[in-house]
Design a protein around this motif. Sequence first.
Motif, PDB file in Angstrom:
ATOM      1  N   VAL A 261       0.836  -1.199   0.000  1.00  0.00           N
ATOM      2  CA  VAL A 261       0.000   0.000   0.000  1.00  0.00           C
ATOM      3  C   VAL A 261       0.870   1.247   0.000  1.00  0.00           C
ATOM      4  N   LYS A 262       1.930   1.245   0.816  1.00  0.00           N
ATOM      5  CA  LYS A 262       2.843   2.396   0.825  1.00  0.00           C
ATOM      6  C   LYS A 262       3.599   2.497  -0.491  1.00  0.00           C
ATOM      7  N   ASP A 263       3.904   1.363  -1.110  1.00  0.00           N
ATOM      8  CA  ASP A 263       4.541   1.396  -2.430  1.00  0.00           C
ATOM      9  C   ASP A 263       3.608   2.045  -3.452  1.00  0.00           C
ATOM     10  N   ALA A 264       2.316   1.688  -3.378  1.00  0.00           N
ATOM     11  CA  ALA A 264       1.330   2.266  -4.297  1.00  0.00           C
ATOM     12  C   ALA A 264       1.182   3.768  -4.053  1.00  0.00           C
ATOM     13  N   LEU A 265       1.265   4.173  -2.795  1.00  0.00           N
ATOM     14  CA  LEU A 265       1.230   5.590  -2.442  1.00  0.00           C
ATOM     15  C   LEU A 265       2.405   6.322  -3.086  1.00  0.00           C
ATOM     16  N   PHE A 266       3.607   5.747  -2.963  1.00  0.00           N
ATOM     17  CA  PHE A 266       4.829   6.341  -3.524  1.00  0.00           C
ATOM     18  C   PHE A 266       4.721   6.465  -5.046  1.00  0.00           C
ATOM     19  N   GLU A 267       4.038   5.503  -5.661  1.00  0.00           N
ATOM     20  CA  GLU A 267       3.894   5.498  -7.117  1.00  0.00           C
ATOM     21  C   GLU A 267       2.726   6.349  -7.602  1.00  0.00           C
ATOM     22  N   GLY A 268       2.022   7.000  -6.688  1.00  0.00           N
ATOM     23  CA  GLY A 268       0.915   7.870  -7.059  1.00  0.00           C
ATOM     24  C   GLY A 268      -0.379   7.148  -7.374  1.00  0.00           C
ATOM     25  N   LYS A 269      -0.475   5.878  -6.994  1.00  0.00           N
ATOM     26  CA  LYS A 269      -1.690   5.097  -7.262  1.00  0.00           C
ATOM     27  C   LYS A 269      -2.730   5.258  -6.151  1.00  0.00           C
ATOM     28  N   ILE A 270      -2.314   5.807  -5.035  1.00  0.00           N
ATOM     29  CA  ILE A 270      -3.203   6.085  -3.910  1.00  0.00           C
ATOM     30  C   ILE A 270      -3.055   7.558  -3.549  1.00  0.00           C
ATOM     31  N   SER A 271      -4.174   8.218  -3.284  1.00  0.00           N
ATOM     32  CA  SER A 271      -4.162   9.636  -2.940  1.00  0.00           C
ATOM     33  C   SER A 271      -3.362   9.889  -1.660  1.00  0.00           C
ATOM     34  N   LYS A 272      -2.427  10.832  -1.743  1.00  0.00           N
ATOM     35  CA  LYS A 272      -1.641  11.197  -0.559  1.00  0.00           C
ATOM     36  C   LYS A 272      -2.544  11.782   0.521  1.00  0.00           C
ATOM     37  N   THR A 273      -3.535  12.592   0.112  1.00  0.00           N
ATOM     38  CA  THR A 273      -4.461  13.197   1.079  1.00  0.00           C
ATOM     39  C   THR A 273      -5.241  12.129   1.828  1.00  0.00           C
ATOM     40  N   ARG A 274      -5.757  11.158   1.082  1.00  0.00           N
ATOM     41  CA  ARG A 274      -6.515  10.076   1.721  1.00  0.00           C
ATOM     42  C   ARG A 274      -5.623   9.281   2.668  1.00  0.00           C
ATOM     43  N   TYR A 275      -4.396   8.996   2.244  1.00  0.00           N
ATOM     44  CA  TYR A 275      -3.496   8.203   3.088  1.00  0.00           C
ATOM     45  C   TYR A 275      -3.153   8.971   4.366  1.00  0.00           C
ATOM     46  N   GLU A 276      -2.896  10.269   4.250  1.00  0.00           N
ATOM     47  CA  GLU A 276      -2.583  11.072   5.433  1.00  0.00           C
ATOM     48  C   GLU A 276      -3.782  11.108   6.385  1.00  0.00           C
ATOM     49  N   ASN A 277      -4.980  11.177   5.831  1.00  0.00           N
ATOM     50  CA  ASN A 277      -6.178  11.130   6.672  1.00  0.00           C
ATOM     51  C   ASN A 277      -6.298   9.776   7.364  1.00  0.00           C
ATOM     52  N   TYR A 278      -5.940   8.720   6.648  1.00  0.00           N
ATOM     53  CA  TYR A 278      -5.956   7.375   7.246  1.00  0.00           C
ATOM     54  C   TYR A 278      -5.023   7.325   8.454  1.00  0.00           C
ATOM     55  N   LYS A 279      -3.807   7.840   8.305  1.00  0.00           N
ATOM     56  CA  LYS A 279      -2.850   7.808   9.421  1.00  0.00           C
ATOM     57  C   LYS A 279      -3.349   8.635  10.605  1.00  0.00           C
TER      58      LYS A 279
END
Length: 291
Positions: A261-279
């Motif tokens: 999931v973090k790899d997908a985040l790094f590759e731009g496949k997952i929204s950074k905003t959504r991931y930051e909200n998740y954390k």
Amino acid sequence: MKGKIIKGIAGFYYIYTPDKGVYECKAKGIFRKDGIKPLVGDNVEIDILDEDKKTGNIIEICERTNALIRPAVSNVDQALVIFAAAKPTPNLNLLDRFLISMSKQGLKCIVCFNKSDIVSEKELRVIMETYVNCGYKVICTSALRNEGVEAIRKELYGKTTVLAGPSGVGKSSIINIIDPDANMQVGGISDKIQRGKHTTRHSELRMLNEDTFIMDTPGFSSLYVEMDKEELKEHFVEFNEFADDCKFGGCVHINEPKCAVKDALFEGKISKTRYENYKLLYNEINDKKRY
């Protein structure tokens, strides 16, 4: 006589009946004894006390298809959450909280960004794609210009929809465009329940036609997500595509090595905003459980 609760306030419930209009009712004491509270959206049976004054008692609550906790309503098919694209700037953390809360309660959500006329196409595309890529239906509207509202009307048809969102995003304006005569359709409802002109203070049911209802709910400015921290990731559906490739079972996608999931985040496949909200939400739940 059978009807539907369209509003509840201060221990009184306003029951809409198709043939005879709205009755003001109290709930029988047996409901309190059994720990049951009538909800807006409940189908009920009432005993008429005074036909002239339109008063009665609720004597039975029919079986519910579902019952939401926040907002406290029942028999809902879907949720339409309305945020402004600007003025106020959309609080996407708050939006994610609402979407997660609805997901936990098993309810489909449609996302509406109103005031789309006051942002650039690029800005609008960014916030739209953030949620389209998560599998949500996204509708952009301008209540001021009466744009996009027809798309909402189509999504509402034949369903009971709970409408929610922060104050000041144009929710009431959209409702008034969808059906400016909703008050008139239920005959005398405005006088009976003393609807405020500008601010929704209580959850309230409006009938658009015989099988289409909208539940208007008070604006919210905060929302705590109540669930176990390990469950949270399941409600960020965009993680699911990658989660099976994480090295460790039960990976929560924060500190673990070799996390897909973090790899997908790094590759731009997952929204950074959504991931930051998740954390942020994960840490909030974790900290609350700790204390």
